[in-house]
Design a protein around this motif. Structure first.
Motif, PDB file in Angstrom:
ATOM      1  N   VAL A  21      27.726 -25.520  62.138  1.00 39.15           N
ATOM      2  CA  VAL A  21      27.910 -25.045  63.497  1.00 39.15           C
ATOM      3  C   VAL A  21      27.516 -26.151  64.473  1.00 39.15           C
ATOM      4  O   VAL A  21      26.492 -26.819  64.309  1.00 39.15           O
ATOM      5  CB  VAL A  21      27.074 -23.767  63.752  1.00 39.15           C
ATOM      6  CG1 VAL A  21      25.595 -23.996  63.521  1.00 39.15           C
ATOM      7  CG2 VAL A  21      27.330 -23.235  65.153  1.00 39.15           C
ATOM      8  N   LYS A  51      33.675 -22.975  61.174  1.00 37.35           N
ATOM      9  CA  LYS A  51      32.281 -23.350  60.946  1.00 37.35           C
ATOM     10  C   LYS A  51      31.710 -24.070  62.154  1.00 37.35           C
ATOM     11  O   LYS A  51      30.581 -23.783  62.596  1.00 37.35           O
ATOM     12  CB  LYS A  51      32.166 -24.223  59.695  1.00 37.35           C
ATOM     13  CG  LYS A  51      32.327 -23.466  58.385  1.00 37.35           C
ATOM     14  CD  LYS A  51      32.104 -24.371  57.190  1.00 37.35           C
ATOM     15  CE  LYS A  51      32.121 -23.597  55.880  1.00 37.35           C
ATOM     16  NZ  LYS A  51      31.863 -24.459  54.707  1.00 37.35           N
ATOM     17  N   GLU A  53      32.604 -23.828  65.193  1.00 39.60           N
ATOM     18  CA  GLU A  53      32.537 -22.926  66.344  1.00 39.60           C
ATOM     19  C   GLU A  53      31.580 -21.757  66.130  1.00 39.60           C
ATOM     20  O   GLU A  53      31.513 -20.851  66.968  1.00 39.60           O
ATOM     21  CB  GLU A  53      33.940 -22.420  66.677  1.00 39.60           C
ATOM     22  CG  GLU A  53      34.871 -23.533  67.166  1.00 39.60           C
ATOM     23  CD  GLU A  53      36.268 -23.047  67.494  1.00 39.60           C
ATOM     24  OE1 GLU A  53      36.561 -21.851  67.231  1.00 39.60           O
ATOM     25  OE2 GLU A  53      37.064 -23.842  68.015  1.00 39.60           O
ATOM     26  N   GLY A  54      30.857 -21.755  65.005  1.00 39.95           N
ATOM     27  CA  GLY A  54      29.857 -20.721  64.772  1.00 39.95           C
ATOM     28  C   GLY A  54      30.433 -19.357  64.453  1.00 39.95           C
ATOM     29  O   GLY A  54      29.867 -18.326  64.841  1.00 39.95           O
ATOM     30  N   ARG A  55      31.504 -19.329  63.690  1.00 43.09           N
ATOM     31  CA  ARG A  55      32.167 -18.065  63.358  1.00 43.09           C
ATOM     32  C   ARG A  55      31.676 -17.496  62.024  1.00 43.09           C
ATOM     33  O   ARG A  55      32.281 -16.579  61.475  1.00 43.09           O
ATOM     34  CB  ARG A  55      33.684 -18.264  63.331  1.00 43.09           C
ATOM     35  CG  ARG A  55      34.275 -18.678  64.658  1.00 43.09           C
ATOM     36  CD  ARG A  55      34.318 -17.525  65.624  1.00 43.09           C
ATOM     37  NE  ARG A  55      35.401 -16.613  65.303  1.00 43.09           N
ATOM     38  CZ  ARG A  55      35.542 -15.406  65.839  1.00 43.09           C
ATOM     39  NH1 ARG A  55      34.633 -14.958  66.696  1.00 43.09           N
ATOM     40  NH2 ARG A  55      36.558 -14.631  65.508  1.00 43.09           N
TER      41      ARG A  55
END
Length: 319
Positions: A21, A51, A53-55
């Motif tokens: 992230v 990953k 973008e913190g999804r």
């Protein structure tokens, strides 16, 4: 659109490394592809975009699925095909449980076209190069076994090459041929990226004629999604039967059918009928339940409550 040359080159470098992230995807692309040139098409797997973008979310695919489901298309056993917030119709909404920390799953990028635009603009700022960018994911095909990569995000390239109005070598005018260029590029890139190779980035060369000028990002991959009313497979076979009987999801059945189709369908239910362009007349009413479901699916309903006279476009606003 300019003619595509008879040769392209597709490269996928090793050594990209783990994406976490906050990873700077532009820096990753520039480091992995140091010799980028104007007209290149950069292809990124959705996994590394998600990953970065913190999804990544805690839980299982089944737990995450409701929040990523806009509409159920079909369900068979444990498999659910749904339309997700990105407009894609995919198994389990495209939620990925591979190559991710145990007890977590990975959602698709929230806006893949925006992700592609951001990388394209970043590459331009850092290298001066005008490239196109695709974000890709793997999906099944309704009529064939196996999966293929397709573009879920695109920037700097026309996504579709519509041949309508062109003439072939025999003088025949083309009407429906429209190659999905970005999906073809996604499939080509996947041949060198692979699924287990640790090569999530690729570049396609030789197609500079397809890359749009700097600042013109094009329509994006989401423009390839069919409108619900124009999707002939908006519901699975079982789901369509239930929706028709329940009088739900009228848009999923498309525009009203021609009167001749309505007459033929009624006759298959044992109800004689005659029809003109805007009215179908039944000789007898028959069983209300199957007739109401048939009318809902075909877009025809009784006019003014008369069960013997149907007209098109009178679907109830339900579903």
């Amino acid at each position: 659109m300019s003619a595509v040359p008879g040769r392209i080159e597709v490269l996928a470098p090793d050594g990209v490394g783990e994406v976490l992230v906050g990873t700077d995807l532009v820096a990753l692309v520039v480091a992995a592809l140091p010799d980028l040139a104007d007209g290149d098409v950069v292809v990124l797997t959705s996994k590394i975009v998600s990953k970065a973008e913190g999804r990544t979310v805690a839980g299982t695919r089944d737990e995450a699925l409701p929040g990523q489901t806009v509409r159920l298309v079909a369900r068979r056993g444990p498999t659910s095909i749904v339309a997700n917030p990105q407009g894609l119709v995919m198994a389990a909404a495209g939620i990925d449980a591979s190559n991710v920390e145990t007890g977590h799953v990975l959602l698709l990028p929230e806006d893949p076209d925006a992700s592609a635009r951001a990388v394209r603009e970043g590459v331009r700022e850092r290298t001066g190069r005008n490239v196109a960018v695709l974000v890709t994911d793997t999906a099944g095909r309704a009529w064939r076994h196996g999966q293929s990569d397709l573009a879920i995000g695109a920037a700097g390239i026309e996504v579709l090459d519509d041949h309508a109005g062109r003439v072939d070598a025999h003088g025949n005018e083309l009407a429906v041929t429209a190659p999905a260029l970005v999906d073809e590029l996604a499939g080509a890139a996947d041949l060198v990226k692979g699924k287990l190779t640790g090569r999530p980035v690729a570049v396609v060369r030789g197609l500079a004629a397809l890359v749009l000028p700097d600042g013109d990002h094009g329509p994006g991959a989401r423009s390839l999604t069919r409108d619900l009313s124009g999707d002939m497979f908006a519901l699975g076979a079982r789901e369509a039967v239930v929706a028709a009987l329940a009088g739900e999801q009228p848009d999923a059945f498309g525009a009203p059918a021609p009167a001749g189709d309505v007459v033929d369908a009624l006759r298959r239910l044992g109800v004689r009928a005659t029809g003109t362009e805007d009215v179908v007349r039944l000789e007898r009413a028959g069983d209300d339940t199957p007739l109401a479901a048939l009318g809902h699916a075909l877009g025809w309903t009784p006019d003014g409550g008369d069960p013997l006279e149907w007209r098109p476009g009178r679907r109830p606003a339900t579903g």
